[in-house]
Scaffold this active site. Structure first.
Site, PDB file in Angstrom:
ATOM      1  N   TYR A  97      11.108 -56.482  71.512  1.00 14.52           N
ATOM      2  CA  TYR A  97      12.378 -57.245  71.545  1.00 14.52           C
ATOM      3  C   TYR A  97      12.199 -58.664  71.510  1.00 14.52           C
ATOM      4  O   TYR A  97      11.630 -59.251  72.537  1.00 14.52           O
ATOM      5  CB  TYR A  97      12.911 -56.829  72.981  1.00 14.52           C
ATOM      6  CG  TYR A  97      14.560 -57.272  73.414  1.00 14.52           C
ATOM      7  CD1 TYR A  97      15.505 -57.769  72.493  1.00 14.52           C
ATOM      8  CD2 TYR A  97      14.949 -56.834  74.538  1.00 14.52           C
ATOM      9  CE1 TYR A  97      16.478 -58.126  73.018  1.00 14.52           C
ATOM     10  CE2 TYR A  97      16.166 -57.227  75.199  1.00 14.52           C
ATOM     11  CZ  TYR A  97      17.009 -57.984  74.044  1.00 14.52           C
ATOM     12  OH  TYR A  97      18.228 -58.352  74.667  1.00 14.52           O
ATOM     13  N   LYS A 116      14.057 -55.441  67.622  1.00 14.33           N
ATOM     14  CA  LYS A 116      15.348 -56.024  67.932  1.00 14.33           C
ATOM     15  C   LYS A 116      15.026 -57.593  67.872  1.00 14.33           C
ATOM     16  O   LYS A 116      14.477 -58.110  68.634  1.00 14.33           O
ATOM     17  CB  LYS A 116      16.037 -55.511  69.029  1.00 14.33           C
ATOM     18  CG  LYS A 116      17.450 -56.403  69.193  1.00 14.33           C
ATOM     19  CD  LYS A 116      17.863 -56.276  70.590  1.00 14.33           C
ATOM     20  CE  LYS A 116      19.179 -57.052  70.709  1.00 14.33           C
ATOM     21  NZ  LYS A 116      19.513 -57.109  72.078  1.00 14.33           N
TER      22      LYS A 116
END
Lengths: 322, 322, 322, 322
Positions: free
Chosen positions: D152, D180
């Protein structure tokens, strides 16, 4: 065009003039008329008052002078008038602030022509810069002039910090004569002061932070460049004298008084940067009758209305204003 | 001195010239001789080659041109030579980069005298700046010239971002004709593109980011200002054509090719900022035989040794170099 | 679940325990075995040595303790062992560091169960946070506990600064008992010290910066939380004593000595953050025979090879090591 | 305690599950009762609606879920309820957000116990971190679980960026299954996408930026994690379908529609961060009748009064609300 690239070498020069720089050297604000021109009579009053209050030198065309806002013609005029008014009573240090090396050298030439005692340059800015560029920059400036060269370490404006190691390297080789530390990094300043002393004090070290000068003196600073001294230099002059005499309680008391006066720069609302800080100095000077207007250069707003009253309130609280 | 402070008002002017700015407008690198002077023959070859490759305009004296490193005399020479070489074949946009309003206006005067088609100015820098200063600044610049005024939004250099709201306000009032977005903030760019369209497209929107032009085109950008196009503008010209024809697969393919070539700027080691990026462009141009040297202006180091080989390796990988 | 949202009100409570917090309160490093577990015998030796050197309190589970690297079980163990070893000889302050309010409250519960004398919390972090969140946060923490609550102002970790105004507001209302200032902003600290004095000194003010404690004392600080004191607390104890006696020359001399020792944290190469700083403290303690290993918690590298030698070199230079 | 330090080795594992992660995977907001507890019926409605709108997966306990604000007990409850409600209809990805490695591993254990399909971890935060720590961190997480591990990349929260080189190194070795990207750095994302493709696409690449998904798709992204999809996922589902079919004009049109809806997060005044962004999502969902309240977790303020109306105004403008 003479090649400047060729100048980036490491020759050392003599900096025997360095020792005269110490004590309280305020960065002088530039009084303006309402249409933004230099207000010479106010400038005369301001400089005379500072010298009368006992300052050890004057720094013209620094951030406090709005240097970045003036075109070259105005910069020349401000510096020449300062030279004329000071008339040798104290040393004159000139800011030669510009983005990169070749532009700074042009300002150095202007300062040399006017006859200043030292020049003060920042690290290069605008372009992203690494340590190589910073070192090349100061070496090239030194090569370009016989004047003592001071580093103006001001990350809030140039977004890089000159490291302790580079500062000492340039100091030991005689490239720079000292620095004005406006980095707000007192840990780094202490490390610099210790390293400087260990190296035989090649650098004259000045702090630019008005409210922690006592700490800088504890670190062994040689002096201070306080914008606030425009409003009143007496605390700083007394503080420096007490420091030289080892009277630390007096240092501390004077510092506390200066710190209370400094609240004028935090008083204005809805303004930032020099519009608040230098704006507060100018507003206070206007309220004290030293300068005619508190006009700031475009694009900055000039303090007005409630913000003027907020500055006045601080001045009254500390007894500067009746 | 005429009062510039008085100019900070909100008068609107006609910007009918705006519509001619679109497409691929590379920021031109400035070829130098080894001693740092302008290399006019190389400049001629570079500009002719760019026009031959089909660019829609040329942007001179931007960051890629090393504008912040040149003194005013050099800036004038670079701009005048560009004007002479271009000779009306494509529009000429001139960077008028400097710290604050009055200094920028001096550069605008120089650009007007030389005869450019538009000027490109950043938000004010060096001094800490709020939104009031930014707005005052662009309004004062607009008041000072009849030329179309573009905002050069480049926070990495000036450390402020021009907000979507301010950009649109200035656009709707005709203060600015468009912007070159080098903010690396694609979210903001999308919002700007949508707001601009909703307002009847008063602004011409250009991206400055070489490897995400396809995304900017998806957002509705009017063009691109790619430094990489100095090395090869054909991908960008083809990409823009495909964009106008709605051939998105071609847009994407051309973008991928350009992105692979862009790896030259990440290849050098131990250098940062324009010394790496512009340095890589110049090194590639030298390797391709377009310009004579890859010399950078003091205080930047010029790419040498392994770093030249690293750039060459990328050029060979993508087929630019045999 | 009891509603914590309902707790965000402005009730004031009595903080009469506050006055006992002053002087030298080192943040204690956590000695580890080579496999990363708590090394209890080393912890015992370290804490006993600190108390023998005359410290006024101990701060456990701060940044120096590697708090952010430990899971809750380990945090509980470190705190419980500290409580057991200290055995009431000096006050125990516990860090309750976590991202946001509800998580911090869990740590407060743990600290209460173990029986600490005060808790120390940062501003919320990870999520972007405005002044409303910061104020709500400290109010909710205060509502959740009867223990004195200290603000740990450490922007380098949490990326926000607690403003002087908010600090004073929370202090005047009895929400917080004081702060540990690790903000590296000595200007702000001076302003806080002046404002605190003007308000009747509701806050106990500690600096976390090892090399500028003399400046903090000039500002009127109540004490210091020096990570370096793990290696040797005697300079700080002597400095604080001299400060209370008004012997500023002694303050300054002790500070200079401590600053020379602090060079251990700048000595390691190729490491950053606590891997360098806390790593240097642990390495020095291992070299001095106080703790068994200099192991750091995953994912930090442990200092080794030349970096250990660099730390040893500083220790020898200042006479800590033969 | 088992030694985790020993786990920091470079073993590679098989990540064959990776290929199922693609398309639209919204980060699910956590509906709360007015006293801050989980509102299960609203959660059921929200998740059912998202699955009905055609999403390809759900990401629970990310920033949008207010993960950093919940204590471990609440985190477990949110995740278990999501697991129960989803009931295998789409893959469940769990955020395991915490400051450093050992704390993250605790959350991984919880996620494994509940039975998620992948875990999503940020770079370490709070402590200053270098590239060594970031690499060690992800390697240790991978060693600790058989679940696919996603990076992330969210510098706005953790204040470091995971470099393209490190991402690819970890991807090629099978340490991570994808990322992400919430870095707001589209240039870096393009470079990552190109490098990933050149390496045989070991990574599944998702963008987290709602208004520039078309640009990410042009770069070759595998999917999107749009917080805005909580309010309406249909644009994103249609956009992804059009992308797979090569219908770029449709991609662009859907993106423009989503971008107009996204203005809800810029509408609130006087609030920042998730209090504005997630607050706007919740407020919209409440106005649309999907969830009961727009309550945010302490210390965040909940949108109220004019700010609710500002969100409603955007919803009406784009036709989401009558």
């Amino acid at each position: 065009m003479t090649s400047i690239n060729a100048l980036v070498t490491t020759t050392t020069k003599d900096n025997t003039m360095t020792m005269k720089f110490h004590g309280v050297i305020p960065p002088v604000v530039t009084p303006l008329t309402t249409d933004g021109d230099l207000d010479v009579p106010s400038y005369q009053k301001l400089i005379d008052r500072l010298i009368d209050q006992g300052v050890d030198g004057l720094f013209v065309l620094g951030s406090t002078s709005e240097v970045a806002f003036f075109d070259d013609e105005m910069r020349g005029r401000v510096l020449a008038e300062a030279k004329r008014i000071i008339d040798g009573r104290v040393p004159l240090l000139a800011g030669v602030i510009d983005t990169e090396t070749l532009r700074v050298i042009r300002h150095i030439r202007q300062a040399e022509d006017i006859g200043v005692d030292a020049v003060v340059a920042t690290a290069p800015f605008y372009a992203i810069t690494g340590p190589t560029e910073i070192e090349n920059h100061f070496r090239a400036l030194h090569e370009a002039t016989a004047l003592p060269l001071f580093v103006y370490d001001i990350p809030v404006c140039v977004h890089v910090k000159v490291s302790v190691d580079l500062m000492m390297k340039l100091g030991r080789e005689g490239v720079i004569a000292g620095c004005k530390d406006s980095s707000a990094d007192d840990v780094s300043f202490r490390r610099l002061a210790l390293a400087n002393r260990a190296a035989g004090s090649p650098l004259a070290l000045f702090t630019g932070h008005e409210v922690v000068v006592d700490g800088a003196f504890m670190s062994g600073a040689d002096g201070v460049v306080p914008g606030l001294a425009n409003v009143d230099a007496t605390n700083y002059v007394a503080m420096y004298k007490a420091y030289r005499e080892g009277d630390w309680e007096r240092v501390r008391t004077e510092q506390d008084k200066a710190a209370e006066l400094m609240e004028i720069v935090f008083a204005p609302q809805g303004v930032v940067g020099p519009a608040a800080g230098v704006g507060a100095f100018k507003t206070a000077l206007q309220l004290l009758g030293v300068i005619e207007t508190n006009t700031m250069t475009v694009p900055m707003p000039t303090l007005a209305g409630d913000n003027v009253e907020r500055v006045a309130e601080v001045l009254r609280r500390v007894g500067e204003l009746a």
